[in-house]
Design an enzyme around this catalytic site. Structure first.
Site, PDB file in Angstrom:
ATOM      1  N   LYS A 191       0.850  -1.196   0.000  1.00 52.16           N
ATOM      2  CA  LYS A 191       0.000   0.000   0.000  1.00 52.16           C
ATOM      3  C   LYS A 191       0.886   1.248   0.000  1.00 52.16           C
ATOM      4  CE  LYS A 191      -3.779  -0.106   2.703  1.00 52.16           C
ATOM      5  NZ  LYS A 191      -4.588  -0.309   3.947  1.00 52.16           N
TER       6      LYS A 191
HETATM    7  O1  G3P Z   1      -8.141   0.327   4.768  1.00 50.73           O
HETATM    8  C1  G3P Z   1      -8.252   1.708   5.027  1.00 50.73           C
HETATM    9  C2  G3P Z   1      -9.028   1.874   6.222  1.00 50.73           C
HETATM   10  O2  G3P Z   1      -8.393   1.121   7.218  1.00 50.73           O
HETATM   11  C3  G3P Z   1      -9.333   3.240   6.747  1.00 50.73           C
HETATM   12  O3  G3P Z   1     -10.437   2.999   7.541  1.00 50.73           O
HETATM   13  O4  G3P Z   1     -11.959   3.229   9.397  1.00 50.73           O
HETATM   14  O5  G3P Z   1      -9.755   4.414   9.463  1.00 50.73           O
HETATM   15  O6  G3P Z   1     -11.556   5.168   7.919  1.00 50.73           O
HETATM   16  P1  G3P Z   1     -10.951   4.022   8.632  1.00 50.73           P
END
Ligand code: G3P
Length: 223
Positions: A87
């Site tokens: 990533k």
């Molecule tokens: O995979 C990306 C993700 O982990 C971001 O998620 O919940 O931090 O917005 P969030």
């Protein structure tokens, strides 16, 4: 389509992999650091609960192109380049690192995407996956709708990059992206469990069992 778990909780990865056909695991620096595990220990543990066919998708840490590229090579080597995806965030330095990593044959997922335009340029570079942050985009507008449109844009140009929709807070967001045909998705275990855990199902099953027991005096099939 591919369904990934967005977590560093190896116990949950093992438990959900037993229940569902999980295609792999995504993490980010926040998820991994919150696990309290050392990165090397985490990846060793992860190998213990995943099959070699289930993908590992892990993120670079360095902020600059050369550092990201160095991180990307290290992550890629965790599995000798097989079923491992790196990533890289869509910062200016990140785009430079993506170009270099793709040229080296490293499988890349462009992450930290808040707009379809950021995603378009990563797709043009030739990454394998694009991770738009659906819930975070929803905080600014119609994230679900923008990502659904992105899926169509990529199809229209025949670009190889797959949307791996990420950042979900509820099952409705996941449902809408699946209905829009997202080719990949990563969801945290709590939302995955909410997807399969409808309260109506145990109610129905209890009723089946009670009716069977009342009629036949047993819970056995009797064939
Ligand atoms: O995979 C990306 C993700 O982990 C971001 O998620 O919940 O931090 O917005 P969030």
């Amino acid at each position: 389509m591919e369904f990934f778990l967005d977590t560093a909780d190896t116990a949950e990865i093992a438990a959900l992999s037993e229940i569902l056909p999980i295609d792999g695991v995504t993490t980010n620096p926040t998820i991994l650091s919150k696990s309290g595990k050392k990165p090397a220990d985490f990846f060793a543990e992860l190998e213990g609960v995943l099959t070699p066919e289930q993908k590992i998708i892990a993120q670079v840490i360095a902020p600059d192109k050369e550092g990201m590229l160095a991180d990307a090579r290290k992550i890629n080597q965790i599995r000798g380049g097989k079923n491992i995806v790196v990533k890289i965030p869509v910062t200016t330095e990140g785009y430079k690192a993506m170009k270099a990593a793709v040229a080296e044959g490293i499988s890349v997922l462009a992450t930290g995407i808040y707009s379809p335009d950021q995603a378009f340029w990563a797709a043009k570079i030739g990454v394998d996956y694009l991770a738009p942050y659906v819930n975070r985009m929803d905080n600014y507008g119609d994230g679900v709708g923008q990502v659904a449109e992105l899926i169509q844009t990529l199809k229209q140009y025949g670009m190889k990059a797959k949307v791996c929709a990420a950042s979900f807070k509820n099952t409705a967001q996941v449902h809408k992206l699946l209905a829009a045909g997202t080719p990949a998705i990563t969801v945290n275990p709590a939302v995955v469990r909410a997807m399969i855990g409808h309260l109506g199902t145990p109610f129905a099953v209890d009723q089946f069992n009670a009716d069977w027991q009342a009629a036949y005096g047993t819970c056995e099939l009797g064939l």
